[in-house]
Structure formats: C-alpha cells, structure tokens
Design a protein around this motif. Structure first.
Motif, PDB file in Angstrom:
ATOM      1  N   ILE A   6       0.856  -1.176   0.000  1.00 57.70           N
ATOM      2  CA  ILE A   6       0.000   0.000   0.000  1.00 57.70           C
ATOM      3  C   ILE A   6       0.897   1.231   0.000  1.00 57.70           C
ATOM      4  CG2 ILE A   6      -1.779   1.226   1.290  1.00 57.70           C
ATOM      5  CD1 ILE A   6      -2.636  -1.473   0.069  1.00 57.70           C
ATOM      6  N   ASP A   7       0.532   2.251  -0.753  1.00 61.81           N
ATOM      7  CA  ASP A   7       1.327   3.468  -0.869  1.00 61.81           C
ATOM      8  C   ASP A   7       1.478   4.117   0.515  1.00 61.81           C
ATOM      9  OD1 ASP A   7       2.431   5.938  -1.397  1.00 61.81           O
ATOM     10  OD2 ASP A   7       1.128   6.381  -3.099  1.00 61.81           O
ATOM     11  N   PRO A   8       2.691   4.150   1.079  1.00 64.98           N
ATOM     12  CA  PRO A   8       2.876   4.692   2.427  1.00 64.98           C
ATOM     13  C   PRO A   8       2.636   6.196   2.507  1.00 64.98           C
ATOM     14  CG  PRO A   8       5.000   4.227   1.432  1.00 64.98           C
ATOM     15  CD  PRO A   8       3.962   3.669   0.500  1.00 64.98           C
ATOM     16  N   GLN A   9       2.637   6.864   1.353  1.00 69.60           N
ATOM     17  CA  GLN A   9       2.412   8.311   1.323  1.00 69.60           C
ATOM     18  C   GLN A   9       0.938   8.672   1.144  1.00 69.60           C
ATOM     19  OE1 GLN A   9       5.041  10.242   2.008  1.00 69.60           O
ATOM     20  NE2 GLN A   9       6.209   8.328   2.140  1.00 69.60           N
ATOM     21  N   ASN A  10       0.102   7.650   1.019  1.00 73.81           N
ATOM     22  CA  ASN A  10      -1.316   7.881   0.754  1.00 73.81           C
ATOM     23  C   ASN A  10      -2.119   7.581   2.025  1.00 73.81           C
ATOM     24  OD1 ASN A  10      -4.061   7.665  -0.127  1.00 73.81           O
ATOM     25  ND2 ASN A  10      -3.345   7.377  -2.230  1.00 73.81           N
ATOM     26  N   LYS A  11      -2.513   8.631   2.736  1.00 72.02           N
ATOM     27  CA  LYS A  11      -3.199   8.483   4.018  1.00 72.02           C
ATOM     28  C   LYS A  11      -4.503   7.703   3.873  1.00 72.02           C
ATOM     29  CE  LYS A  11      -5.236  11.205   7.780  1.00 72.02           C
ATOM     30  NZ  LYS A  11      -5.485  12.590   8.286  1.00 72.02           N
ATOM     31  N   GLN A  12      -5.255   7.999   2.815  1.00 71.85           N
ATOM     32  CA  GLN A  12      -6.549   7.329   2.628  1.00 71.85           C
ATOM     33  C   GLN A  12      -6.372   5.836   2.345  1.00 71.85           C
ATOM     34  OE1 GLN A  12      -5.853  10.310   0.989  1.00 71.85           O
ATOM     35  NE2 GLN A  12      -7.012  11.540   2.465  1.00 71.85           N
ATOM     36  N   ILE A 180     -26.010   0.500  10.500  1.00 75.31           N
ATOM     37  CA  ILE A 180     -24.551   0.455  10.559  1.00 75.31           C
ATOM     38  C   ILE A 180     -23.995   1.872  10.559  1.00 75.31           C
ATOM     39  CG2 ILE A 180     -22.454  -0.303   9.359  1.00 75.31           C
ATOM     40  CD1 ILE A 180     -24.105  -2.496   8.049  1.00 75.31           C
ATOM     41  N   ASP A 181     -23.034   2.114  11.414  1.00 75.91           N
ATOM     42  CA  ASP A 181     -22.334   3.397  11.419  1.00 75.91           C
ATOM     43  C   ASP A 181     -21.216   3.306  10.388  1.00 75.91           C
ATOM     44  OD1 ASP A 181     -21.465   5.917  12.042  1.00 75.91           O
ATOM     45  OD2 ASP A 181     -20.411   5.327  13.869  1.00 75.91           O
ATOM     46  N   MET A 182     -21.583   3.466   9.104  1.00 76.45           N
ATOM     47  CA  MET A 182     -20.659   3.214   8.009  1.00 76.45           C
ATOM     48  C   MET A 182     -19.943   4.486   7.585  1.00 76.45           C
ATOM     49  SD  MET A 182     -21.339   1.093   4.473  1.00 76.45           S
ATOM     50  CE  MET A 182     -22.095   2.413   3.545  1.00 76.45           C
ATOM     51  N   VAL A 183     -18.627   4.457   7.629  1.00 74.16           N
ATOM     52  CA  VAL A 183     -17.832   5.614   7.239  1.00 74.16           C
ATOM     53  C   VAL A 183     -17.545   5.575   5.740  1.00 74.16           C
ATOM     54  CG1 VAL A 183     -16.747   5.747   9.507  1.00 74.16           C
ATOM     55  CG2 VAL A 183     -15.616   4.477   7.667  1.00 74.16           C
ATOM     56  N   THR A 184     -17.125   6.725   5.211  1.00 72.79           N
ATOM     57  CA  THR A 184     -16.727   6.842   3.809  1.00 72.79           C
ATOM     58  C   THR A 184     -15.275   7.293   3.737  1.00 72.79           C
ATOM     59  OG1 THR A 184     -18.961   7.389   3.059  1.00 72.79           O
ATOM     60  CG2 THR A 184     -17.142   8.035   1.619  1.00 72.79           C
ATOM     61  N   ILE A 185     -14.498   6.608   2.921  1.00 73.22           N
ATOM     62  CA  ILE A 185     -13.115   7.001   2.655  1.00 73.22           C
ATOM     63  C   ILE A 185     -13.016   7.362   1.184  1.00 73.22           C
ATOM     64  CG2 ILE A 185     -10.703   6.264   2.579  1.00 73.22           C
ATOM     65  CD1 ILE A 185     -11.330   4.342   4.852  1.00 73.22           C
ATOM     66  N   GLU A 186     -12.508   8.562   0.893  1.00 73.84           N
ATOM     67  CA  GLU A 186     -12.380   9.005  -0.494  1.00 73.84           C
ATOM     68  C   GLU A 186     -10.915   9.106  -0.881  1.00 73.84           C
ATOM     69  OE1 GLU A 186     -13.792  12.599  -3.536  1.00 73.84           O
ATOM     70  OE2 GLU A 186     -14.332  12.665  -1.409  1.00 73.84           O
ATOM     71  N   PHE A 187     -10.513   8.284  -1.850  1.00 74.75           N
ATOM     72  CA  PHE A 187      -9.153   8.381  -2.372  1.00 74.75           C
ATOM     73  C   PHE A 187      -9.010   9.696  -3.134  1.00 74.75           C
ATOM     74  CE2 PHE A 187      -7.978   3.559  -2.684  1.00 74.75           C
ATOM     75  CZ  PHE A 187      -7.983   3.490  -1.294  1.00 74.75           C
ATOM     76  N   GLN A 188      -7.927  10.407  -2.872  1.00 76.93           N
ATOM     77  CA  GLN A 188      -7.713  11.723  -3.465  1.00 76.93           C
ATOM     78  C   GLN A 188      -6.631  11.724  -4.540  1.00 76.93           C
ATOM     79  OE1 GLN A 188      -9.542  14.368  -2.645  1.00 76.93           O
ATOM     80  NE2 GLN A 188     -10.611  13.570  -0.857  1.00 76.93           N
ATOM     81  N   LYS A 189      -5.563  10.978  -4.310  1.00 81.33           N
ATOM     82  CA  LYS A 189      -4.416  11.011  -5.219  1.00 81.33           C
ATOM     83  C   LYS A 189      -4.718  10.285  -6.524  1.00 81.33           C
ATOM     84  CE  LYS A 189       0.509   9.798  -5.487  1.00 81.33           C
ATOM     85  NZ  LYS A 189       1.662   9.208  -4.740  1.00 81.33           N
TER      86      LYS A 189
END
Length: 212
Positions: A6-12, A180-189
C-alpha cells in the motif's frame, strides 16, 4: 500505487487498508477515476491475511474485479427484490461465504438498494446470524459520479418508491445500512494522470462545471 505494498504516502489508502485488515467494520471506499480503487482492491487481497469474496453488479465489472456477479453468487432474481426476497445460494457458495471474512463489492454506484437489502437477508439466513450482513465485513467500492443503478420498467420504479420512499435507488438507501455506522473514505491522489490542467478539466466535466 507501489507494486508490492500500500502506498505509504497515501493516508486514505493506509486508512482503508487498516479498516479491512484490523476491523470488521463495513465502509464505503470512493474516489474519482484514476485514484486506484480497483488496483487497491486487488492489492489488499494479495497482502491482507483474510479470506475475501469479490463481487460486482455486472459481468464485465465482475471480470475486471476478478470475482462474480452479485446475482450469481447470492442466487438473486433479476427483477426488483421486495422485502421478503432471499437469495437461493448453492451449497458451494454457502461454503465460500461461511469461510469468508470480507466481501468486496466493486462498482457500487450501479448496485441498487433493494439488492443490498436482499443480500443482507440472504446472509443472515445462510449464516444464521441476526447481525447486518450476517456479521461479515462488507466494503462497497465505487464512484457515485459514474453509472447509476438502472430500473427499466415503471412498475419496478413504483415498487422501489414504495419500499424506500425515494426516487433514488443508490446502494446507500438500503435499510440495512441505517443499522450500521458506516464511514466513507475518499481516495484523493490520482495515479493515472499527472497533468494538473488536464486533471482540473476532468474534474470540471465530472461535476458538470465546464466553462468555455
């Protein structure tokens, strides 16, 4: 995306991987085209010590994701699923489901809410569990700016409107997701393009904000 991790520079990316690898939480993974969603889907299955099932709403999407269609795996009818619809799974797929940790549903923008609720009912019955999705982790992956769910016949639209009190049939309207308390993660890069002006133009087209 790096080929071996996984890209270590990509927080998402790191957050999404952590949720999959270290929790049982369901979540929605999104991002515009070129942000590596499908590549991430493949990579996480290579490096994460979990058992995965990869599914998609159409045959082409399933092939690209390396999995099966939702209807085929769960034995769902092709029409609208009402509040009593439960899939007819074969024994092989039941066995696969029982041993899986996480379901990855790619191209989630095309998945209708009634399908998600039918999947939930089917999983609860097959796994003999009262919990949402039978207690399994489900990750929805897709871009809601892309292809939406399709309903062809007016009677099906009327049925869905009665079931969900809405003219929107996106997966997030499903009744089970309200539990469900479902979160959303949005890839930016964006990995596919590096031209910032071209990326800006694509973003404006995506959001219907094109100028002269």
């Amino acid at each position: 995306m790096k080929t071996n991790s996984i890209d270590p520079q990509n927080k998402q990316q790191r957050l999404a991987y952590d949720l999959i690898a270290n929790t049982n939480s369901c979540f929605f993974l999104t991002g515009r085209a070129g942000t590596g969603k499908t590549t991430f889907l493949h990579k996480v299955q290579e490096i994460c010590p979990k058992q995965f099932i990869t599914l998609a709403p159409t045959g082409v999407a399933a092939i690209l994701a390396g999995g099966m269609t939702l209807h085929s795996f769960f034995g769902l009818p092709l029409g609208v699923c009402d509040a009593k619809t439960i899939g007819s799974m074969n024994e092989a797929n039941r066995e696969v489901l029982s041993h899986a940790d996480t379901l990855l549903i790619d191209e989630a923008s095309m998945v209708r809410c009634d399908i998600v609720d039918a999947i939930d009912r089917t999983m609860r019955r097959v796994l003999r569990s009262p919990y949402p999705f039978g207690g399994k982790q489900v990750v929805f992956i897709g871009d809601l700016f892309q292809l939406p769910p399709i309903v062809h016949r007016q009677e099906e639209k009327d049925l869905l409107r009665d079931l969900y009190n809405s003219d929107s049939y996106f997966f997030y309207q499903a009744h089970v997701l309200r539990q469900i308390d479902m979160v959303t993660i949005e890839f930016q890069k964006v990995y596919r393009q590096e031209d910032k002006m071209f990326l800006s133009t694509l973003d404006h087209v995506r959001c219907n904000q094109v100028n002269d």
